[in-house]
Design a protein around this motif. Sequence first.
Motif, PDB file in Angstrom:
ATOM      1  N   GLY A  20     -32.320   0.539   2.350  1.00  0.00           N
ATOM      2  CA  GLY A  20     -32.299   1.945   1.947  1.00  0.00           C
ATOM      3  C   GLY A  20     -33.673   2.441   1.550  1.00  0.00           C
ATOM      4  O   GLY A  20     -34.081   3.551   1.906  1.00  0.00           O
ATOM      5  N   VAL A  21     -34.416   1.632   0.843  1.00  0.00           N
ATOM      6  CA  VAL A  21     -35.783   1.993   0.462  1.00  0.00           C
ATOM      7  C   VAL A  21     -36.674   2.055   1.703  1.00  0.00           C
ATOM      8  O   VAL A  21     -37.497   2.964   1.841  1.00  0.00           O
ATOM      9  N   SER A  22     -36.493   1.113   2.611  1.00  0.00           N
ATOM     10  CA  SER A  22     -37.275   1.126   3.857  1.00  0.00           C
ATOM     11  C   SER A  22     -37.035   2.406   4.639  1.00  0.00           C
ATOM     12  O   SER A  22     -37.957   2.950   5.254  1.00  0.00           O
ATOM     13  N   ALA A  23     -35.817   2.902   4.605  1.00  0.00           N
ATOM     14  CA  ALA A  23     -35.508   4.160   5.299  1.00  0.00           C
ATOM     15  C   ALA A  23     -36.316   5.316   4.698  1.00  0.00           C
ATOM     16  O   ALA A  23     -36.749   6.217   5.423  1.00  0.00           O
ATOM     17  N   LEU A  24     -36.536   5.282   3.416  1.00  0.00           N
ATOM     18  CA  LEU A  24     -37.342   6.323   2.769  1.00  0.00           C
ATOM     19  C   LEU A  24     -38.809   6.221   3.190  1.00  0.00           C
ATOM     20  O   LEU A  24     -39.483   7.238   3.365  1.00  0.00           O
ATOM     21  N   ILE A  25     -39.292   5.014   3.365  1.00  0.00           N
ATOM     22  CA  ILE A  25     -40.685   4.801   3.756  1.00  0.00           C
ATOM     23  C   ILE A  25     -40.975   5.403   5.122  1.00  0.00           C
ATOM     24  O   ILE A  25     -42.049   5.950   5.346  1.00  0.00           O
ATOM     25  N   VAL A  26     -40.031   5.346   6.036  1.00  0.00           N
ATOM     26  CA  VAL A  26     -40.283   5.828   7.400  1.00  0.00           C
ATOM     27  C   VAL A  26     -40.042   7.331   7.563  1.00  0.00           C
ATOM     28  O   VAL A  26     -40.334   7.878   8.615  1.00  0.00           O
ATOM     29  N   GLU A  27     -39.536   7.972   6.533  1.00  0.00           N
ATOM     30  CA  GLU A  27     -39.244   9.407   6.644  1.00  0.00           C
ATOM     31  C   GLU A  27     -40.471  10.239   6.998  1.00  0.00           C
ATOM     32  O   GLU A  27     -40.350  11.271   7.649  1.00  0.00           O
ATOM     33  N   GLY A  28     -41.647   9.812   6.595  1.00  0.00           N
ATOM     34  CA  GLY A  28     -42.866  10.570   6.883  1.00  0.00           C
ATOM     35  C   GLY A  28     -43.344  10.450   8.311  1.00  0.00           C
ATOM     36  O   GLY A  28     -44.271  11.136   8.719  1.00  0.00           O
ATOM     37  N   GLY A  29     -42.735   9.576   9.078  1.00  0.00           N
ATOM     38  CA  GLY A  29     -43.113   9.404  10.469  1.00  0.00           C
ATOM     39  C   GLY A  29     -44.175   8.330  10.662  1.00  0.00           C
ATOM     40  O   GLY A  29     -44.807   7.865   9.712  1.00  0.00           O
ATOM     41  N   GLU A  30     -44.350   7.957  11.915  1.00  0.00           N
ATOM     42  CA  GLU A  30     -45.244   6.854  12.247  1.00  0.00           C
ATOM     43  C   GLU A  30     -46.699   7.169  11.921  1.00  0.00           C
ATOM     44  O   GLU A  30     -47.420   6.325  11.384  1.00  0.00           O
ATOM     45  N   ASP A  31     -47.169   8.375  12.244  1.00  0.00           N
ATOM     46  CA  ASP A  31     -48.570   8.712  11.974  1.00  0.00           C
ATOM     47  C   ASP A  31     -48.883   8.596  10.483  1.00  0.00           C
ATOM     48  O   ASP A  31     -49.910   8.041  10.099  1.00  0.00           O
ATOM     49  N   HIS A  32     -47.990   9.125   9.667  1.00  0.00           N
ATOM     50  CA  HIS A  32     -48.175   9.028   8.217  1.00  0.00           C
ATOM     51  C   HIS A  32     -48.199   7.565   7.788  1.00  0.00           C
ATOM     52  O   HIS A  32     -49.062   7.145   7.011  1.00  0.00           O
ATOM     53  N   PHE A  33     -47.272   6.796   8.292  1.00  0.00           N
ATOM     54  CA  PHE A  33     -47.193   5.377   7.945  1.00  0.00           C
ATOM     55  C   PHE A  33     -48.489   4.653   8.312  1.00  0.00           C
ATOM     56  O   PHE A  33     -49.011   3.861   7.522  1.00  0.00           O
ATOM     57  N   LEU A  34     -49.009   4.907   9.491  1.00  0.00           N
ATOM     58  CA  LEU A  34     -50.206   4.202   9.953  1.00  0.00           C
ATOM     59  C   LEU A  34     -51.464   4.639   9.195  1.00  0.00           C
ATOM     60  O   LEU A  34     -52.425   3.880   9.108  1.00  0.00           O
ATOM     61  N   ARG A  35     -51.434   5.842   8.624  1.00  0.00           N
ATOM     62  CA  ARG A  35     -52.567   6.329   7.826  1.00  0.00           C
ATOM     63  C   ARG A  35     -52.520   5.843   6.384  1.00  0.00           C
ATOM     64  O   ARG A  35     -53.549   5.706   5.748  1.00  0.00           O
ATOM     65  N   ARG A  91     -46.558  -3.409  14.243  1.00  0.00           N
ATOM     66  CA  ARG A  91     -45.445  -4.365  14.253  1.00  0.00           C
ATOM     67  C   ARG A  91     -44.511  -4.111  13.071  1.00  0.00           C
ATOM     68  O   ARG A  91     -43.281  -4.164  13.204  1.00  0.00           O
ATOM     69  N   VAL A  92     -45.092  -3.858  11.917  1.00  0.00           N
ATOM     70  CA  VAL A  92     -44.283  -3.551  10.736  1.00  0.00           C
ATOM     71  C   VAL A  92     -43.463  -2.295  11.000  1.00  0.00           C
ATOM     72  O   VAL A  92     -42.259  -2.250  10.711  1.00  0.00           O
ATOM     73  N   TRP A  93     -44.094  -1.270  11.569  1.00  0.00           N
ATOM     74  CA  TRP A  93     -43.388  -0.024  11.870  1.00  0.00           C
ATOM     75  C   TRP A  93     -42.207  -0.282  12.803  1.00  0.00           C
ATOM     76  O   TRP A  93     -41.097   0.185  12.580  1.00  0.00           O
ATOM     77  N   ARG A  94     -42.451  -1.033  13.874  1.00  0.00           N
ATOM     78  CA  ARG A  94     -41.370  -1.346  14.814  1.00  0.00           C
ATOM     79  C   ARG A  94     -40.230  -2.072  14.101  1.00  0.00           C
ATOM     80  O   ARG A  94     -39.059  -1.788  14.328  1.00  0.00           O
ATOM     81  N   THR A  95     -40.593  -3.004  13.256  1.00  0.00           N
ATOM     82  CA  THR A  95     -39.567  -3.781  12.554  1.00  0.00           C
ATOM     83  C   THR A  95     -38.747  -2.910  11.619  1.00  0.00           C
ATOM     84  O   THR A  95     -37.515  -2.989  11.608  1.00  0.00           O
ATOM     85  N   ILE A  96     -39.421  -2.046  10.855  1.00  0.00           N
ATOM     86  CA  ILE A  96     -38.660  -1.251   9.879  1.00  0.00           C
ATOM     87  C   ILE A  96     -37.960  -0.048  10.495  1.00  0.00           C
ATOM     88  O   ILE A  96     -37.088   0.538   9.864  1.00  0.00           O
ATOM     89  N   THR A  97     -38.313   0.298  11.726  1.00  0.00           N
ATOM     90  CA  THR A  97     -37.601   1.402  12.383  1.00  0.00           C
ATOM     91  C   THR A  97     -36.583   0.927  13.414  1.00  0.00           C
ATOM     92  O   THR A  97     -35.642   1.651  13.733  1.00  0.00           O
ATOM     93  N   ARG A  98     -36.760  -0.282  13.933  1.00  0.00           N
ATOM     94  CA  ARG A  98     -35.856  -0.786  14.962  1.00  0.00           C
ATOM     95  C   ARG A  98     -34.882  -1.835  14.432  1.00  0.00           C
ATOM     96  O   ARG A  98     -33.684  -1.776  14.692  1.00  0.00           O
ATOM     97  N   ASP A  99     -35.395  -2.794  13.697  1.00  0.00           N
ATOM     98  CA  ASP A  99     -34.575  -3.933  13.284  1.00  0.00           C
ATOM     99  C   ASP A  99     -33.912  -3.736  11.916  1.00  0.00           C
ATOM    100  O   ASP A  99     -32.728  -4.024  11.760  1.00  0.00           O
ATOM    101  N   VAL A 100     -34.677  -3.285  10.952  1.00  0.00           N
ATOM    102  CA  VAL A 100     -34.160  -3.147   9.585  1.00  0.00           C
ATOM    103  C   VAL A 100     -32.963  -2.186   9.509  1.00  0.00           C
ATOM    104  O   VAL A 100     -31.987  -2.501   8.820  1.00  0.00           O
ATOM    105  N   PRO A 101     -32.981  -1.057  10.209  1.00  0.00           N
ATOM    106  CA  PRO A 101     -31.831  -0.150  10.098  1.00  0.00           C
ATOM    107  C   PRO A 101     -30.496  -0.735  10.565  1.00  0.00           C
ATOM    108  O   PRO A 101     -29.440  -0.269  10.161  1.00  0.00           O
ATOM    109  N   ARG A 102     -30.537  -1.766  11.383  1.00  0.00           N
ATOM    110  CA  ARG A 102     -29.298  -2.388  11.862  1.00  0.00           C
ATOM    111  C   ARG A 102     -28.666  -3.331  10.841  1.00  0.00           C
ATOM    112  O   ARG A 102     -27.478  -3.616  10.901  1.00  0.00           O
ATOM    113  N   LEU A 103     -29.458  -3.833   9.932  1.00  0.00           N
ATOM    114  CA  LEU A 103     -28.967  -4.827   8.983  1.00  0.00           C
ATOM    115  C   LEU A 103     -27.877  -4.329   8.038  1.00  0.00           C
ATOM    116  O   LEU A 103     -26.870  -5.022   7.869  1.00  0.00           O
ATOM    117  N   PRO A 104     -28.032  -3.171   7.407  1.00  0.00           N
ATOM    118  CA  PRO A 104     -27.013  -2.779   6.418  1.00  0.00           C
ATOM    119  C   PRO A 104     -25.607  -2.678   6.991  1.00  0.00           C
ATOM    120  O   PRO A 104     -24.654  -3.179   6.387  1.00  0.00           O
TER     121      PRO A 104
END
Length: 115
Positions: A20-35, A91-104
């Motif tokens: 759930g926290v990881s979902a909040l981290i990605v809300e800003g989008g990939e560009d924000h995350f990478l910056r 790689r972290v971005w891919r993991t938290i946007t592709r793999d992590v959302p499936r776990l819950p």
Amino acid sequence: MSIESRQAQDAATRVIAVCGVSALIVEGGEDHFLREVEAQWAAEMGLIRIGEAVAKIPLPVRERFAGQPWRQIIDMRNFASHQYDDLDPHRVWRTITRDVPRLPEYLAEVVLPGS
């Protein structure tokens, strides 16, 4: 409920919370995350927490639920913990946007009720 089942449920509940926290981290989008290094570090800590919790799911329980790559989840934790300087933010971005959302959903439907 057996100790093994209780351990699996506790660990699955922790993983769901971190997802759930990881979902909040990605809300800003990939560009924000990478910056934003802070977002990257927070995501890395989330991966560490997920891997720690998964490792606490007793092996017999993980073996009954082969639908998840448990070893890879734990290995990602080890990589994030010990080789963080080599961890690629993409790689972290891919993991938290592709793999992590499936776990819950998986954990809530499969591990929690049946552990």
